[in-house]
Design an enzyme around this catalytic site. Sequence first.
Site, PDB file in Angstrom:
ATOM      1  N   PHE A   1     -27.751 -12.670  -7.675  1.00  0.00           N
ATOM      2  CA  PHE A   1     -26.761 -12.169  -6.719  1.00  0.00           C
ATOM      3  C   PHE A   1     -26.631 -10.666  -6.931  1.00  0.00           C
ATOM      4  CE2 PHE A   1     -22.564 -10.796  -5.413  1.00  0.00           C
ATOM      5  CZ  PHE A   1     -22.473 -11.326  -4.140  1.00  0.00           C
TER       6      PHE A   1
ATOM      7  N   ASP B   1     -29.024  -4.793 -13.110  1.00  0.00           N
ATOM      8  CA  ASP B   1     -27.759  -4.898 -12.387  1.00  0.00           C
ATOM      9  C   ASP B   1     -26.674  -5.374 -13.353  1.00  0.00           C
ATOM     10  OD1 ASP B   1     -25.581  -5.583 -10.857  1.00  0.00           O
ATOM     11  OD2 ASP B   1     -26.667  -6.815  -9.414  1.00  0.00           O
TER      12      ASP B   1
ATOM     13  N   LYS C   1     -17.257  -3.266 -10.728  1.00  0.00           N
ATOM     14  CA  LYS C   1     -16.270  -4.216 -11.241  1.00  0.00           C
ATOM     15  C   LYS C   1     -15.405  -3.610 -12.355  1.00  0.00           C
ATOM     16  CE  LYS C   1     -18.193  -8.544  -9.569  1.00  0.00           C
ATOM     17  NZ  LYS C   1     -17.083  -8.884  -8.673  1.00  0.00           N
TER      18      LYS C   1
ATOM     19  N   THR D   1     -20.457   9.197   3.049  1.00  0.00           N
ATOM     20  CA  THR D   1     -19.356  10.149   3.171  1.00  0.00           C
ATOM     21  C   THR D   1     -18.697  10.430   1.831  1.00  0.00           C
ATOM     22  OG1 THR D   1     -18.896   9.448   5.441  1.00  0.00           O
ATOM     23  CG2 THR D   1     -17.128  10.589   4.279  1.00  0.00           C
TER      24      THR D   1
END
Length: 507
Positions: A225, A334, A365, A389
């Site tokens: 995931f 990750d 997280k 941005t």
Amino acid sequence: MSVMQKIISCGTRLDAVTGPLTRLARCSRGIHLGSTDSAARKLIPNEYEEPLIRTSIPGPKSKELLKNLDNITKNTGGVQYFVDFKESLGNYIVDVDGNRFLDTFMQISSIPVGYNHPAVLDALRDPEYLHIMVNRPALGVYPGSSFPTSLDRALLSVAPKGLKHVQPMMCGACSNENAIKQALLWYRREKRGGDPPTQEELETCLHGQEPGCPPYTVLSFDGSFHGRTIGCLSMTHSKPVFRLDIPSMDWPCAPFPRLQYPLEDFEAENRAEEDRCLKEVARQIEESRAKTRDVAALIIEPIQGEGGDNHASSYFFNQLQKICKEHGVAFIVDEVQTGCCTTGHFWAHEAWNLPEPPDFVVFSKKMLTGGYYFKEEFAVDGPSKVFNTWMGDPPKLLMLAAVVDVIKKEGLLDLARESGQHLMDGLQDLQAKYPQHLSRARGMGTHAAIDSIDGDTAAKIVRMARDKGVIMGACGKQSIRFRPSLVFQPHHVDIAIDTFNDVLSQL
């Protein structure tokens, strides 16, 4: 047996690498473990003593708010109850109906030092930083004068060893997206030999055609995931609900090892399983290159979270990095869920003892802000190639700097190891007491899980524990997972394990 195998073995955990911890005294119930000395002092002043349930879950106020929200968003299927964040404190979350829960899941592993930690509140109250909070700059064009110092204090101070550069982002998904993008830019630059793009490439890229858009791929793993954005979904292979009805890129997917527990009883079988997966990784990279669909990057979680808390050994990850080096593939780790001390290491990949750092380490997280660390050779070679941005959030850096200070001052990395061992002892005891319901207890630090017999039973256990005042999580097909804060102490473990036992006794 490798260090990593010892860490995640059912029966031998972090004491294998941090020194033995005393086996804790048991109470008359048979599974509730007596607290250690570290539990004598509360890390959060005035923290609640225990859960308190006043109504059914969700309560009447939550139900009314749910109706209001559903009228607005039509997307409330996952809402369990509404939170009174003002009353939540430390390891305890309080809902709007006054129900108080011990939270071992912490907003899907994203609250580092508990709710309303005084140090984090103080950082946000400082009037010197008021201008940072009320102005949200486009950091890639108009950063504030304090931005480099904030990055150094909050992010570079805890950078993985050997990685000196960081790119802030907003969340885990956009961090993975942009780490992948930066790896693809690097790979194409290497293939060009440093030459500028041709006019044909500039023209064809606007229509998604070759040669401007080369058919490079990214290899991920079954059970992975990495986020819910379109690009990340092409690398996510854990649950149908994430990908159903969404078109995706045809990128390769390799098997992730499925280890047997306890590890010390299945060393040969687990090594064969890891070798099988490694062989398939190499095969897919070679096959993709033969089809001119080069694998430019490989992305992997140290512990697969949504896929079911699946572990692999340090041997596996070392060999994986070796394969990437041999084939010129970027190695991306990750650490969105595993970063920031939860595993008993600040970064989970530290347990692997790699000969060199990964090419990218992605975080979010518990780090409060998103982003990724990377090696210098992977830096972008021009403006606006990795850009949005905001490219980060300065107030989150203020909060993270306060969190890092708390981690160091309070010794929370050591606490994650101590509480993690205490938690694993409790899970082991429950597994021995209820073998008809539980198996495969595993974890690193407090990043732990245990399997139920099926998904329905796992969901029932999580729901019953919640109704008794303890929040747990679920993942994979039948796993129950724990993702507590870094101020989760042994006496909190006692409450969680005791409640878990009560639930199991009623099944």
